[in-house]
Design a protein around this motif. Structure first.
Motif, PDB file in Angstrom:
ATOM      1  N   ASN A   2     -24.014  43.607-157.425  1.00 20.41           N
ATOM      2  CA  ASN A   2     -23.401  44.840-156.941  1.00 20.41           C
ATOM      3  C   ASN A   2     -24.110  46.105-157.401  1.00 20.41           C
ATOM      4  N   ILE A   3     -24.736  46.052-158.555  1.00 18.63           N
ATOM      5  CA  ILE A   3     -25.397  47.257-159.057  1.00 18.63           C
ATOM      6  C   ILE A   3     -26.879  47.262-158.692  1.00 18.63           C
ATOM      7  N   VAL A   4     -27.552  46.143-158.870  1.00 19.46           N
ATOM      8  CA  VAL A   4     -28.997  46.112-158.631  1.00 19.46           C
ATOM      9  C   VAL A   4     -29.340  45.765-157.176  1.00 19.46           C
ATOM     10  N   LEU A   5     -29.023  44.543-156.749  1.00 17.05           N
ATOM     11  CA  LEU A   5     -29.535  44.067-155.457  1.00 17.05           C
ATOM     12  C   LEU A   5     -28.973  44.803-154.239  1.00 17.05           C
ATOM     13  N   ASP A  18     -20.037  49.321-148.439  1.00 17.84           N
ATOM     14  CA  ASP A  18     -21.221  49.084-149.269  1.00 17.84           C
ATOM     15  C   ASP A  18     -22.157  48.132-148.524  1.00 17.84           C
ATOM     16  N   PHE A  19     -23.347  47.957-149.070  1.00 15.79           N
ATOM     17  CA  PHE A  19     -24.341  47.133-148.396  1.00 15.79           C
ATOM     18  C   PHE A  19     -23.987  45.655-148.466  1.00 15.79           C
ATOM     19  N   SER A  20     -24.679  44.882-147.663  1.00 18.95           N
ATOM     20  CA  SER A  20     -24.318  43.502-147.414  1.00 18.95           C
ATOM     21  C   SER A  20     -24.915  42.480-148.376  1.00 18.95           C
ATOM     22  N   PHE A  21     -26.124  42.694-148.826  1.00 11.47           N
ATOM     23  CA  PHE A  21     -26.854  41.651-149.552  1.00 11.47           C
ATOM     24  C   PHE A  21     -26.878  41.893-151.048  1.00 11.47           C
ATOM     25  N   PRO A  22     -26.448  40.907-151.812  1.00  8.76           N
ATOM     26  CA  PRO A  22     -25.818  39.629-151.495  1.00  8.76           C
ATOM     27  C   PRO A  22     -24.302  39.755-151.449  1.00  8.76           C
ATOM     28  N   SER A  23     -23.638  38.685-151.093  1.00  8.64           N
ATOM     29  CA  SER A  23     -22.185  38.691-150.999  1.00  8.64           C
ATOM     30  C   SER A  23     -21.548  38.696-152.388  1.00  8.64           C
ATOM     31  N   GLY A  24     -20.818  39.764-152.674  1.00 12.31           N
ATOM     32  CA  GLY A  24     -20.108  39.852-153.949  1.00 12.31           C
ATOM     33  C   GLY A  24     -18.964  38.853-154.038  1.00 12.31           C
ATOM     34  N   HIS A  25     -18.285  38.614-152.908  1.00 10.14           N
ATOM     35  CA  HIS A  25     -17.224  37.615-152.885  1.00 10.14           C
ATOM     36  C   HIS A  25     -17.781  36.247-153.284  1.00 10.14           C
ATOM     37  N   SER A  26     -18.938  35.912-152.717  1.00 17.57           N
ATOM     38  CA  SER A  26     -19.534  34.599-152.985  1.00 17.57           C
ATOM     39  C   SER A  26     -20.020  34.485-154.422  1.00 17.57           C
ATOM     40  N   ASP A  43     -26.677  36.293-147.022  1.00 15.55           N
ATOM     41  CA  ASP A  43     -25.954  37.045-148.055  1.00 15.55           C
ATOM     42  C   ASP A  43     -25.086  36.089-148.868  1.00 15.55           C
ATOM     43  N   VAL A  44     -24.399  35.220-148.144  1.00 18.47           N
ATOM     44  CA  VAL A  44     -23.490  34.262-148.765  1.00 18.47           C
ATOM     45  C   VAL A  44     -24.272  33.221-149.576  1.00 18.47           C
TER      46      VAL A  44
END
Length: 171
Positions: free
Chosen positions: A80-83, A108-116, A158-159
């Motif tokens: 969430n902070i870097v990628l 916010d941006f898509s990559f990568p999935s924070g949920h995953s 992303d996932v």
């Protein structure tokens, strides 16, 4: 929202859009009711954070709680902070605004999935310490990850990358 879309990068593989459209084709009343509830469990990692706090509060599971907390901190930082801010990948729902969403449009941006990544970070931590609890946790993590495709807010890669980062964060 316009500024975010304009500043994001549009890149995806054809198979990713094909898979997302396949998910759109299988929409039905039951899935449209249940999938947003599954994806909600991953919102801001709240479910996994609460579970981690419960582990920390119970002396017998405190080591698991520490491992889960460390994995969550690592994944939040990396993903969430870097990628997300470095890659700035556009979400599929931004490209195809005519697709009816079952959740709010993320800003916010898509990559990568924070949920995953959060889901697999904690689920993997659980699995490494308790296989009996770990298997249902991994199943839930997978359902949360897949739900992000169904609700049209993440690309499959992303996932997949979120899964890999989450899984690796507690090793």
């Amino acid at each position: 929202m316009e500024a975010i879309i304009e500043s994001s990068r549009v890149f995806y593989f054809d198979w990713e859009l094909d898979l997302l459209h396949w998910f759109q084709d299988i929409h039905n009343g039951f899935l449209d009711f249940i999938v947003p509830k599954i994806t909600f469990l991953g919102d801001k990692g709240w479910f996994w954070i609460v579970l981690t706090l419960i582990f920390l509060a119970i002396p017998k599971s405190r080591k698991l709680g520490v491992q889960s907390a460390i994995a969550l901190v690592i994944t939040v930082f990396i993903c969430n902070i870097v990628l997300k801010n470095a890659v700035m990948r556009c979400r599929p729902c931004w490209l195809e605004p005519d697709v009816q969403l079952l959740v709010g449009i993320p800003d916010d941006f898509s990559f990568p999935s924070g949920h995953s990544n959060a889901s697999f970070a904690v689920a993997t931590a659980i699995f490494t310490r308790n296989k009996k609890l770990g298997i249902p946790a991994l199943v839930l993590a997978a359902l949360i990850a897949i739900s992000r495709l169904y609700v049209f807010v993440h690309w499959p890669t992303d996932v997949l990358v979120g899964y890999q980062i989450g899984r690796a964060s507690c090793r």
